[in-house]
Structures are given as structure tokens and as C-alpha cells.
Design an enzyme around this catalytic site. Structure first.
Site, PDB file in Angstrom:
ATOM      1  N   HIS A  35     -36.180   5.904   4.003  1.00  0.00           N
ATOM      2  CA  HIS A  35     -35.908   6.881   2.948  1.00  0.00           C
ATOM      3  C   HIS A  35     -35.162   6.235   1.792  1.00  0.00           C
ATOM      4  O   HIS A  35     -33.944   6.076   1.863  1.00  0.00           O
ATOM      5  CB  HIS A  35     -35.092   8.037   3.513  1.00  0.00           C
ATOM      6  CG  HIS A  35     -35.762   8.732   4.658  1.00  0.00           C
ATOM      7  ND1 HIS A  35     -35.768   8.214   5.937  1.00  0.00           N
ATOM      8  CD2 HIS A  35     -36.459   9.890   4.714  1.00  0.00           C
ATOM      9  CE1 HIS A  35     -36.452   9.029   6.727  1.00  0.00           C
ATOM     10  NE2 HIS A  35     -36.874  10.051   6.022  1.00  0.00           N
ATOM     11  N   ASP A 163     -29.643  18.928   1.097  1.00  0.00           N
ATOM     12  CA  ASP A 163     -30.211  20.283   1.101  1.00  0.00           C
ATOM     13  C   ASP A 163     -30.521  20.743   2.524  1.00  0.00           C
ATOM     14  O   ASP A 163     -30.258  21.882   2.898  1.00  0.00           O
ATOM     15  CB  ASP A 163     -31.506  20.311   0.269  1.00  0.00           C
ATOM     16  CG  ASP A 163     -31.245  20.007  -1.199  1.00  0.00           C
ATOM     17  OD1 ASP A 163     -30.395  20.679  -1.795  1.00  0.00           O
ATOM     18  OD2 ASP A 163     -31.895  19.089  -1.733  1.00  0.00           O
ATOM     19  N   GLY A 164     -31.106  19.816   3.300  1.00  0.00           N
ATOM     20  CA  GLY A 164     -31.455  20.175   4.671  1.00  0.00           C
ATOM     21  C   GLY A 164     -30.227  20.571   5.474  1.00  0.00           C
ATOM     22  O   GLY A 164     -30.248  21.541   6.244  1.00  0.00           O
ATOM     23  N   ILE A 195     -34.617  18.669  -4.010  1.00  0.00           N
ATOM     24  CA  ILE A 195     -35.860  18.173  -3.390  1.00  0.00           C
ATOM     25  C   ILE A 195     -35.695  18.070  -1.877  1.00  0.00           C
ATOM     26  O   ILE A 195     -34.670  17.589  -1.390  1.00  0.00           O
ATOM     27  CB  ILE A 195     -36.221  16.769  -3.952  1.00  0.00           C
ATOM     28  CG1 ILE A 195     -36.574  16.838  -5.434  1.00  0.00           C
ATOM     29  CG2 ILE A 195     -37.361  16.133  -3.159  1.00  0.00           C
ATOM     30  CD1 ILE A 195     -37.902  17.488  -5.764  1.00  0.00           C
ATOM     31  N   HIS A 273     -38.480  10.748  -1.061  1.00  0.00           N
ATOM     32  CA  HIS A 273     -37.710  11.053   0.152  1.00  0.00           C
ATOM     33  C   HIS A 273     -38.002  10.098   1.303  1.00  0.00           C
ATOM     34  O   HIS A 273     -37.112   9.396   1.739  1.00  0.00           O
ATOM     35  CB  HIS A 273     -37.954  12.502   0.592  1.00  0.00           C
ATOM     36  CG  HIS A 273     -37.478  12.771   1.987  1.00  0.00           C
ATOM     37  ND1 HIS A 273     -36.167  13.074   2.274  1.00  0.00           N
ATOM     38  CD2 HIS A 273     -38.119  12.720   3.177  1.00  0.00           C
ATOM     39  CE1 HIS A 273     -36.040  13.206   3.583  1.00  0.00           C
ATOM     40  NE2 HIS A 273     -37.211  12.996   4.152  1.00  0.00           N
ATOM     41  N   ARG A 366     -16.327  30.302  38.720  1.00  0.00           N
ATOM     42  CA  ARG A 366     -15.680  30.339  37.390  1.00  0.00           C
ATOM     43  C   ARG A 366     -14.184  30.620  37.533  1.00  0.00           C
ATOM     44  O   ARG A 366     -13.376  30.111  36.765  1.00  0.00           O
ATOM     45  CB  ARG A 366     -16.336  31.380  36.475  1.00  0.00           C
ATOM     46  CG  ARG A 366     -16.159  32.804  36.927  1.00  0.00           C
ATOM     47  CD  ARG A 366     -16.782  33.806  35.969  1.00  0.00           C
ATOM     48  NE  ARG A 366     -16.863  35.103  36.612  1.00  0.00           N
ATOM     49  CZ  ARG A 366     -16.581  36.256  36.018  1.00  0.00           C
ATOM     50  NH1 ARG A 366     -16.209  36.279  34.757  1.00  0.00           N
ATOM     51  NH2 ARG A 366     -16.688  37.385  36.682  1.00  0.00           N
ATOM     52  N   SER A 393     -14.519  35.929  30.216  1.00  0.00           N
ATOM     53  CA  SER A 393     -15.587  35.702  31.192  1.00  0.00           C
ATOM     54  C   SER A 393     -15.617  34.264  31.678  1.00  0.00           C
ATOM     55  O   SER A 393     -15.875  33.990  32.842  1.00  0.00           O
ATOM     56  CB  SER A 393     -16.950  36.027  30.582  1.00  0.00           C
ATOM     57  OG  SER A 393     -17.009  37.367  30.181  1.00  0.00           O
ATOM     58  N   GLU A 420     -22.060  29.116  18.855  1.00  0.00           N
ATOM     59  CA  GLU A 420     -22.344  28.098  19.873  1.00  0.00           C
ATOM     60  C   GLU A 420     -22.875  26.800  19.269  1.00  0.00           C
ATOM     61  O   GLU A 420     -22.523  25.703  19.716  1.00  0.00           O
ATOM     62  CB  GLU A 420     -23.348  28.625  20.906  1.00  0.00           C
ATOM     63  CG  GLU A 420     -22.837  29.793  21.751  1.00  0.00           C
ATOM     64  CD  GLU A 420     -23.040  31.134  21.071  1.00  0.00           C
ATOM     65  OE1 GLU A 420     -23.597  31.163  19.947  1.00  0.00           O
ATOM     66  OE2 GLU A 420     -22.660  32.167  21.649  1.00  0.00           O
ATOM     67  N   HIS A 470     -21.753  32.121  34.530  1.00  0.00           N
ATOM     68  CA  HIS A 470     -22.875  33.049  34.678  1.00  0.00           C
ATOM     69  C   HIS A 470     -24.161  32.233  34.794  1.00  0.00           C
ATOM     70  O   HIS A 470     -25.086  32.355  34.007  1.00  0.00           O
ATOM     71  CB  HIS A 470     -22.906  34.040  33.514  1.00  0.00           C
ATOM     72  CG  HIS A 470     -21.660  34.888  33.428  1.00  0.00           C
ATOM     73  ND1 HIS A 470     -20.402  34.343  33.296  1.00  0.00           N
ATOM     74  CD2 HIS A 470     -21.483  36.233  33.472  1.00  0.00           C
ATOM     75  CE1 HIS A 470     -19.492  35.314  33.260  1.00  0.00           C
ATOM     76  NE2 HIS A 470     -20.130  36.477  33.382  1.00  0.00           N
ATOM     77  N   HIS A 482     -30.105  37.327  29.455  1.00  0.00           N
ATOM     78  CA  HIS A 482     -28.856  36.626  29.769  1.00  0.00           C
ATOM     79  C   HIS A 482     -28.946  35.782  31.041  1.00  0.00           C
ATOM     80  O   HIS A 482     -27.960  35.176  31.443  1.00  0.00           O
ATOM     81  CB  HIS A 482     -27.719  37.645  29.925  1.00  0.00           C
ATOM     82  CG  HIS A 482     -27.193  38.156  28.609  1.00  0.00           C
ATOM     83  ND1 HIS A 482     -28.023  38.657  27.632  1.00  0.00           N
ATOM     84  CD2 HIS A 482     -25.939  38.224  28.118  1.00  0.00           C
ATOM     85  CE1 HIS A 482     -27.283  39.024  26.590  1.00  0.00           C
ATOM     86  NE2 HIS A 482     -26.020  38.764  26.858  1.00  0.00           N
TER      87      HIS A 482
HETATM   88  C1  LIG Z   1     -32.994  19.601  12.282  1.00  0.00           C
HETATM   89  C2  LIG Z   1     -33.914  18.754  11.472  1.00  0.00           C
HETATM   90  N1  LIG Z   1     -35.087  19.284  11.069  1.00  0.00           N
HETATM   91  C3  LIG Z   1     -35.968  18.535  10.372  1.00  0.00           C
HETATM   92  C4  LIG Z   1     -35.687  17.247  10.073  1.00  0.00           C
HETATM   93  C5  LIG Z   1     -36.721  16.385   9.341  1.00  0.00           C
HETATM   94  N2  LIG Z   1     -36.239  16.120   7.987  1.00  0.00           N
HETATM   95  C6  LIG Z   1     -35.639  14.958   7.674  1.00  0.00           C
HETATM   96  S1  LIG Z   1     -35.024  14.980   6.108  1.00  0.00           S
HETATM   97  C7  LIG Z   1     -35.602  16.533   5.850  1.00  0.00           C
HETATM   98  C8  LIG Z   1     -35.346  17.250   4.571  1.00  0.00           C
HETATM   99  C9  LIG Z   1     -35.117  16.379   3.423  1.00  0.00           C
HETATM  100  O1  LIG Z   1     -34.517  17.097   2.378  1.00  0.00           O
HETATM  101  P1  LIG Z   1     -32.987  16.919   2.044  1.00  0.00           P
HETATM  102  O2  LIG Z   1     -32.176  17.297   3.184  1.00  0.00           O
HETATM  103  O3  LIG Z   1     -32.775  17.661   0.781  1.00  0.00           O
HETATM  104  O4  LIG Z   1     -32.820  15.371   1.828  1.00  0.00           O
HETATM  105  P2  LIG Z   1     -33.293  14.527   0.572  1.00  0.00           P
HETATM  106  O5  LIG Z   1     -34.777  14.424   0.659  1.00  0.00           O
HETATM  107  O6  LIG Z   1     -32.845  15.254  -0.628  1.00  0.00           O
HETATM  108  O7  LIG Z   1     -32.639  13.231   0.771  1.00  0.00           O
HETATM  109  C10 LIG Z   1     -36.268  17.011   6.960  1.00  0.00           C
HETATM  110  C11 LIG Z   1     -36.921  18.333   7.025  1.00  0.00           C
HETATM  111  C12 LIG Z   1     -34.450  16.725  10.500  1.00  0.00           C
HETATM  112  N3  LIG Z   1     -34.086  15.483  10.268  1.00  0.00           N
HETATM  113  N4  LIG Z   1     -33.579  17.515  11.173  1.00  0.00           N
HETATM  114 MG   LIG Z   2     -32.596  17.209  -1.154  1.00  0.00          MG
END
Ligand SMILES: Cc1ncc(C[n+]2csc(CCOP(=O)(O)OP(=O)(O)O)c2C)c(N)n1
Ligand SMILES: [Mg+2]
Length: 673
Positions: A35, A163-164, A195, A273, A366, A393, A420, A470, A482
Site C-alpha cells: 500500500h 477511514d476504515g 478514499i 491504496h 463461575r 453474573s 465486548e 454461562h 444466549h
Molecule cells: C476489518 C477489516 N476489514 C477490511 C479490511 C480490508 N481493508 C484494508 S484497507 C481497507 C480500507 C482502506 O481505506 P482506508 O481505511 O481509508 O485507508 P486508505 O486507503 O485511506 O489508506 C480495507 C477495506 C481490513 N483490513 N480490516
Molecule cells: Mg482513506
């Protein structure tokens, strides 16, 4: 707190940023995988953070009062490896050249147990920021525990989220908790580049993240993430000069950046990316930014600058060590606690002491676990933790210790709230602090909500105790939503995760000993809601036998005709079935499979002695049977429950499914015949 570092000459800054960027894209290009976009877009922020604020010493990556850096968007790993290399960690250029290759210290996503200077394993988006919240809390707790001489701990946790990370729910849980706890030592940049993989974030994401964080209670600033003056001002405000009204809050710096910054056709596109720039685009990028060097080039003045930064960190660590050594030399409570947290963590006779605390009589595991845990907490001050709103619990409250709350970090008990996902990752972050052995607690069925964190604990060799009560259909009336069925095996299936399911109080003691002593991976402790039978151990039994993971609880008269392998609440059932079989039962051996993962690590001689070859096997566990078939083998019998559960009083469920001494005996009679 010392002053922020002086600002270097702008030309040098520019050169340093380009070096970080180009090392990262060269690594991606050579690997033909990775990346490049985020490292290009984040280099300015990363440089300012690492050169101006972050306290680290590459010669001792584990120095307890270092600042932590968490790259929550682990896909930007090339950025982190560039930084670690330049900063002087043990990550030579040859490792950058082996980015993403077999056996390298530069895997696709950062792995904490592998690469010096990596603070946590990131890749599953959202986990890192939740780890960081646990780390920041740990540092606050250390601060509260060592207040003498102006305080020993004042380290901060810095990080970058993408963003993710911000879309994933876990970051919301963790960030909500961080604000609730008032973690002003937690400072994150949000790489707001608009992005993700599918394209522009507006395809799926339209909230104002800054406003959301303000609503949580964070101190939020908004900057241009390529403008060094803005980055510095925001960092200084977050780390050193909080504006009035913003004290006592975690800080988020929302930084508008350009993914793939400088790449002529790929900047601001999803193409930056996850694919290498490619030879033509890479050449055009280097031309555009004025970088006329061979791949993996570091200008001398940039090397010198990073050496200076490392020097500063080393001096800081030295000052801290002097203070720490003075504390140890003073002796007394703080010195003793320091050693208990960081050095001699457990007494040698831990298991026997825990066994001595195990109460007698027929009780739910428990309940007895909760009793044993009090002794564990007394013996191991490192043990801290809590429940996701099921404290009454789960029975996991450490008595005589106050809860952790905003401004109150002396305690040992957490109210995690109903979070959690974050709780698991938070605990992993705490464990990575190096001082604490954290535990979490909820119902076993909700391990599903913690699975990513449990998996990462296994992968990263993190010591975390995951307590689940549980643990079967016998939670009863709450019904199939549950009732865990596949969960024990689902957890056993994760590599390097040990699952202990105690049958009685003594086994609860063993399970806690396992969790406390096993420092290179997590331990799950599965506990019953309902009473379990009192077990009588055979002659010659020693507590240590339980630590083998499986052992004989009821021996056959002579060579066994068959072995019954049971766990938890079903051990008593197996013993009862054996009794119900009368003379026939005398030739059965009952084995408790307290922790099957551990048993599988025993030497062949022990395994073959316990489960002799050619002797029939039957498993008894109230859960899915499929995986047990591999244990019992051809001609073996599996007794359990496949399919979802039922809403009913637990005794009714038990009788309907025949999980009683007589019911199991009937099935054994047919099978043995
Ligand atoms: C829980 C999870 N779901 C999916 C992915 C696959 N994945 C890697 S990066 C990404 C999104 C990239 O967007 P962003 O977070 O904005 O990073 P940027 O491209 O801006 O560096 C995804 C869906 C992951 N790493 N983790
Ligand atoms: Mg991004």
C-alpha cells in the site's frame, strides 16, 4: 514534561519527509505488493510526530515509560517500517528490501512479536485504536501506582487511524470509553483522505467524524495534514497546551490528506491504496517531487537528523531509568509493586496457593472461580480487569479494589460497559503495556463479539485472560440466542489460544494458574452458570496433573476398555454414567479435558498413556460434536449437542437431551456392546 523538540530547517524537513515516502514506495515497488498511498499521504504527519513529540529509544524498544505509537491502519505498514528504520530500531535496510517476503521482519501488516518498535499487531481495521485506549489506560494506572518523586509514568499513546478505522464499530466503542475515562494521554490523527478501496468514502460514509468525536467528549482539531505548521500547532495543543475547556480529554486531529500524495495520476484515487505505483508512475512521482536517487536511498543529513532524535530519546530514557532505580533503591511499597508488575510477577507455588483457596462443595464454576480469583488477585497485583456489564453474573469483581474511573486509576476493576468488541482489544492493549495481566468477562456466546481480539491475542502472543461464564445450553431460559454451542471449539480452533473449561473448584484454580503463568498467549476460561458435581480425585493425584491439560479423574479397574473424555460440567456426568453402568463401568477411565490445547502440547508418552492406542474413546461435552470425532477416531462415540439450543429451565434441557448419568450410560451400553 519536557519541551517539544526544536523545529528543524524546512529544507531538512522536506528531505526527511521525502525519504520516509520514498523508502515506503520503494519497498512496495520491490515487493510488487502493498500500500503506497497512505505512506505517501501520512509522511508529513508521521515525521512531525516522531521527530517532535514521540519519546522512544531504539536501543530499548520496551522501555516502560516510552511513548507508544499505534498505526491502526496497519495496511500502511511500509510507513512504519520506514520510520523504524530511520529512527535506528533494529530494522536494517535489507529488511525494507524484503518487505512482505518470507521470513522478513517486514510482514504485510505490523506484527508486535516480530518487529522491534512495533507496539501492536494491526491489520483488521479498528483494533489498533482500541488497543491504544487500553495502552493509554494502563499508563494512567501506572501513573497512579507510582506517584512518588513527581511520578514515574507520564508516557502518552499516539496513533493514526484511517477511514476504515473510523467506519468500524469497534473504534466507536473504544473511543466512547476513552472519553469516559478522560484519557488525555491519548492522541490520534485521523487520516481523512476521503478514499477507501471501493473509491471515495462518500460511497458509504457521510457523517462528520470530528463532530462524532466531539460528542464522545474528545478534543477535536481540524488541519491540513500536509501543512507542517498546522501539524505542529495541533500536536502542541493536544500534547502540551490544552486550550481551556479541553483538558482531560483524548485528542483527535482530523487531518485532511491526499492519498498517494505526489503520484501524478494516482493521487486522490483508490488506485493509490493497495497496488504498487508501477515503474512509470513511480518514476513520474520521483520526478515530480524532485527525488533523483536510486531506490532505498537515505540522504546523510536525514540520517543525522534521526540520529539526533534517537539521542534525545536515549537521554530521556536514561533520566527515567535513574528515577526508576532511585525508586527501587528507596525500597518500600512502590519498589515492591514495581517488581511485581515488571519482574517477578508470580509466586513459584502459585498453583498450590490457588488450589488451597478453592472452596469445597457443589457450586457453579463461575462462583468458585470468583473465589479463586480473589486469591489470584492477592498474589498477582498485575491482575486487573472487568466485565462488559455482566459483573454480577460473571463474578469477576476483585474485592477490596475500587473501580477504574475518570481521574481514578488506582483501582483494578473495570466497568467496560456493553462493549465486548472494544473490551477484548482494550485488554490486549493493556497486556502490551508490559505491566498488567488483564482479564475480560462476559457470556461465552458473546465471545463472537470478541473473536477478532482473541484471534489477535493468539497471533501476537499476548497474555490476556478471557473469562466467559454461562458456558453451555444450561444457562437455560434465555434460550438459543444466549446458548453457546459451537463456541468452545470455535475458540479452540484459533491457534495459540488455550481454552480451559474447569469441572470443579480445583480445576478453576488450575485454569487461573494457566492464565497467569502463560505469558505467550491468551487463555480462555469457560465457566458454568449452574452447579457442577463434586469430583473425587484418584489416589496419587497431584495438583500439577491438571496443568497437563487432561488427566484421569476416575481410573479404570485394570487396563481400561474405553476412555471417556469429558470437560467442565460433563465430567461429573461421565463419572455418574460410569457408576450407573455398574460392573461394566469398572473398566472405564474418565479423563477430564480441562484444557485440550495444553494436552495436545504434551509429549507423546503422556498422551499415549492417557489415551492408549487401540482403546475406544468417547467424548462428552455439551456442544458441537464434530471436532471431537477427530479425537475419538473411528469407532469412537461423541456425546454432545449439535444445533441450536432451547429456552427452558436448565434441568429440563438436561433431561430432554439425555445429558444425565443414566442417559449417557444408556448410550455407552449400546456402544460398548
Ligand atoms: C476489518 C477489516 N476489514 C477490511 C479490511 C480490508 N481493508 C484494508 S484497507 C481497507 C480500507 C482502506 O481505506 P482506508 O481505511 O481509508 O485507508 P486508505 O486507503 O485511506 O489508506 C480495507 C477495506 C481490513 N483490513 N480490516
Ligand atoms: Mg482513506
Amino acid at each position: 514534561m519536557s519541551h517539544a523538540a526544536a523545529t528543524p530547517d524546512p529544507k531538512l524537513v522536506d528531505s526527511a519527509v521525502k525519504t520516509i515516502q520514498m523508502l515506503a514506495v520503494d519497498a512496495v515497488e520491490k515487493a510488487n505488493s502493498g500500500h503506497p498511498g497512505a505512506p505517501l499521504g501520512l509522511a508529513a504527519i508521521a515525521f512531525e510526530l516522531w521527530s517532535r513529540e514521540l519519546a522512544f529509544d531504539p536501543k530499548d524498544p520496551h522501555w516502560p515509560n516510552r511513548d507508544r505509537f499505534v498505526l491502526s491502519c496497519g495496511h500502511a505498514s511500509a510507513l512504519l517500517y520506514s520510520l523504524l528504520h530511520l529512527a535506528g530500531f533494529d530494522l536494517p535496510m535489507s529488511e525494507l528490501e524484503k518487505f512482505r517476503q518470507w521470513g522478513s521482519k517486514t510482514p504485510g501488516h505490523p506484527e508486535v512479536h516480530l518487529t522491534p518498535g512495533v507496539e501492536t499487531t494491526t491489520g483488521p481495521l479498528g483494533q489498533g485504536i482500541a488497543n491504544a485506549v487500553g495502552m493509554a489506560t494502563s499508563l494512567k494506572m501506572l501513573g497512579a501506582r507510582f506517584p512518588g518523586d513527581g511520578g514515574l509514568f507520564d508516557a502518552r499513546v499516539f496513533g493514526i487511524a484511517s477511514d476504515g478505522d473510523m467506519m468500524e464499530g469497534i473504534s466507536g466503542e473504544a473511543s466512547s470509553l476513552a472519553a469516559h475515562l478522560g484519557l488525555d494521554n491519548l492522541i490520534f490523527f485521523y487520516d481523512d483522505n476521503g478514499i477507501t478501496i471501493d473509491g471515495k468514502t462518500e460511497l458509504a460514509f457521510s457523517e462528520d467524524v470530528g463532530k462524532r468525536y466531539e460528542a464522545y467528549g474528545w478534543y477535536v482539531q481540524r488541519i491540513d495534514g500536509h501543512d507542517h505548521a498546522q501539524i505542529r500547532a495541533a500536536l502542541d495543543a493536544a500534547a502540551r497546551q490544552r486550550p481551556k475547556g479541553q483538558e482531560g480529554r483524548p485528542a483527535l486531529i482530523v487531518a485532511r490528506t491526499h492519498i498517494g500524495k505526489g503520484a501524478p495520476t494516482k493521487q486522490d484515487t483508490a488506485h493509490a491504496h493497495g497496488e504498487p505505483l508501477g515503474a512509470a508512475e513511480l518514476a513520474a512521482t520521483k520526478k515530480a517531487i524532485g527525488w533523483e536517487h536510486e531506490p532505498f536511498f537515505v540522504p546523510n543529513e536525514v540520517r543525522a537528523l534521526f540520529a539526533e532524535i534517537a539521542e534525545r530519546g536515549a537521554a530521556r530514557r536514561k533520566r527515567w531509568l535513574a528515577k526508576r532505580d532511585a525508586l527501587l533503591a528507596r525500597g518500600g511499597a512502590e519498589a515492591k509493586l514495581y517488581q511485581q508488575l515488571f519482574e517477578a510477577r508470580l509466586p513459584a507455588d502459585l498453583l498450590d496457593q490457588l488450589c488451597a483457596a478453592a472452596p469445597a462443595g457443589e457450586q457453579a464454576t463461575r462462583i468458585v472461580s470468583g473465589v479463586v480469583q480473589q486469591r489470584a488477585a492477592a498474589l498477582a497485583p498485575a491482575l486487573v480487569g472487568g466485565s462488559a456489564d455482566l459483573t454480577p453474573s460473571n463474578k469477576t469483581w476483585i474485592k477490596d479494589a475500587p473501580p477504574i474511573a475518570r481521574g481514578k486509576f488506582e483501582g483494578r476493576n473495570f466497568h467496560f460497559g456493553i462493549r465486548e468488541h472494544a473490551m477484548g482489544a482494550f485488554a490486549n492493549g493493556m497486556s502490551l503495556s508490559g505491566a498488567f495481566i488483564p482479564y475480560t468477562a462476559t457470556f461465552l456466546v458473546f465471545s463472537d463479539y470478541m473473536r477478532p481480539a482473541i484471534r489477535l491475542a493468539g497471533l501476537s502472543h499476548i497474555q490476556t485472560a478471557f473469562v466467559f461464564t454461562h458456558d453451555s445450553l444450561y444457562l437455560g431460559e434465555d434460550g438459543p440466542t444466549h446458548q453457546p454451542v459451537e463456541h468452545l471449539w470455535a475458540l479452540r480452533a484459533i491457534p495459540n489460544v488455550d481454552v480451559a473449561r474447569p469441572a470443579d473448584a480445583l480445576e478453576c484454580a488450575a485454569a487461573w494458574a494457566m492464565a497467569l503463568e502463560r505469558s505467550d498467549g491468551p487463555t480462555v476460561i469457560a465457566l458454568t452458570r449452574q452447579n457442577t458435581a463434586v469430583l473425587t480425585r484418584p489416589a496419587g493425584f497431584t495438583n500439577a496433573a491438571m496443568m497437563r491439560g487432561a488427566y484421569t479423574v476416575d481410573e479404570a479397574d485394570g487396563a481400561p476398555e474405553a476412555v471417556l473424555i469429558a470437560t467442565g460440567s460433563e465430567v461429573g456426568v461421565a463419572v455418574a454414567a460410569k457408576k450407573a453402568l455398574g460392573a461394566r463401568g469398572k473398566r472405564l477411565r474418565v479423563v477430564s479435558g480441562l484444557c485440550w490445547d495444553r494436552f495436545e502440547r504434551q509429549d507423546a508418552a503422556y498422551r499415549d498413556a492417557l489415551l492408549p492406542r487401540g482403546v475406544k474413546r468417547c467424548s462428552v461435552e455439551l456442544g458441537i460434536t464434530g471436532p471431537w470425532r477427530g479425537v475419538v477416531g473411528e469407532g469412537g462415540l461423541t456425546i454432545g449437542h449439535d444445533g441450536f439450543g432451547h429456552s427452558a429451565p436448565w434441568q429440563v434441557i438436561r433431561d430432554k437431551i439425555g445429558m444425565t448419568g443414566d442417559g449417557v450410560a444408556a448410550r455407552l451400553r449400546d456402544w460398548l456392546a
